[in-house]
Scaffold this motif. Structure first.
Motif, short mmCIF file in Angstrom:
data_model
loop_
_atom_site.label_atom_id
_atom_site.label_comp_id
_atom_site.label_asym_id
_atom_site.label_seq_id
_atom_site.Cartn_x
_atom_site.Cartn_y
_atom_site.Cartn_z
N LEU A 1 -9.90 4.80 -5.72
CA LEU A 1 -10.64 5.21 -4.54
C LEU A 1 -9.81 6.01 -3.55
O LEU A 1 -10.26 6.32 -2.44
N GLY A 2 -8.57 6.29 -3.92
CA GLY A 2 -7.71 7.08 -3.05
C GLY A 2 -7.22 6.32 -1.83
O GLY A 2 -6.89 6.93 -0.81
N ARG A 3 -7.17 5.02 -1.92
CA ARG A 3 -6.70 4.20 -0.80
C ARG A 3 -5.24 3.81 -1.02
O ARG A 3 -4.76 3.83 -2.15
N PRO A 4 -4.56 3.37 0.03
CA PRO A 4 -3.12 3.09 -0.08
C PRO A 4 -2.82 1.75 -0.79
O PRO A 4 -2.77 0.70 -0.17
N ALA A 5 -2.58 1.83 -2.07
CA ALA A 5 -2.25 0.63 -2.83
C ALA A 5 -0.91 0.03 -2.39
O ALA A 5 -0.73 -1.19 -2.44
N GLU A 6 0.00 0.87 -1.96
CA GLU A 6 1.31 0.37 -1.52
C GLU A 6 1.17 -0.57 -0.33
O GLU A 6 1.86 -1.59 -0.24
#
Length: 174
Positions: A107-112
């Motif tokens: 979804l293009g969200r910040p997994a980090e």
């Protein structure tokens, strides 16, 4: 853990009232997740229906009559079979941790950011379990060790996944 088989095991040790079974279950197996009385008595009803326990006596209590449960030969055989079978090694291939990281990347969200927050939550829980080991009885210490080892494995996975986020992102965005 399977509650019915654990209660059967406690009954094999000695005939007991539902109240005593709940107390012993909670003391040894219900750390942080005690059984409700309803669950104990519903489970005992099913075990009785299936011929694995019987009531040996009914006596007056401070509330409703107190029923004493005794394991049957069928129940004891089931406990023997259960104790002899190894627990299925659970590789945890479908974990919430993995799903959240993968979906965040898709979804293009910040997994980090999620991994950082999860790492902090794991470390906090590890500190709590370490304190349990220091101040608790042997049963508490062994349960804490089990939890700590699983959390350590998760932390190793978090570190490895953090190092591979770019590659994983490229793969899941195809």
């Amino acid at each position: 853990m399977t509650v019915p088989l654990t209660l059967l095991g406690l009954l094999e040790r000695e005939p007991s009232h539902g109240y005593d079974l709940k107390r012993d279950y909670d003391a040894y197996f219900g750390r942080g997740k005690p059984l409700s009385y309803g669950q104990v008595y519903n489970t005992l009803s099913r075990l009785a229906r299936d011929g694995k326990v019987v009531m040996s006596e009914v006596g007056p209590g401070e509330g409703p009559d107190r029923k004493r449960y005794v394991i049957t030969e069928r129940g004891a055989t089931e406990v023997d079979t259960w104790l002899a079978e190894p627990v299925e090694p659970e590789p945890h291939l479908q974990t919430t941790l993995f799903a959240k990281v993968t979906l965040a990347l898709m979804l293009g969200r910040p997994a980090e950011s999620y991994l950082d927050a999860q790492r902090a939550a794991h470390l906090k829980r590890m500190r709590e379990l370490t304190e349990v080991k220091r101040s608790g009885a042997l049963v508490d210490a062994l349960l804490a060790d089990h939890g700590l080892f699983h959390l350590e494995a998760d932390l190793r996975w978090i570190e490895l996944t953090s190092a591979r986020l770019d590659a994983l992102a490229a793969e899941v965005r195809r």
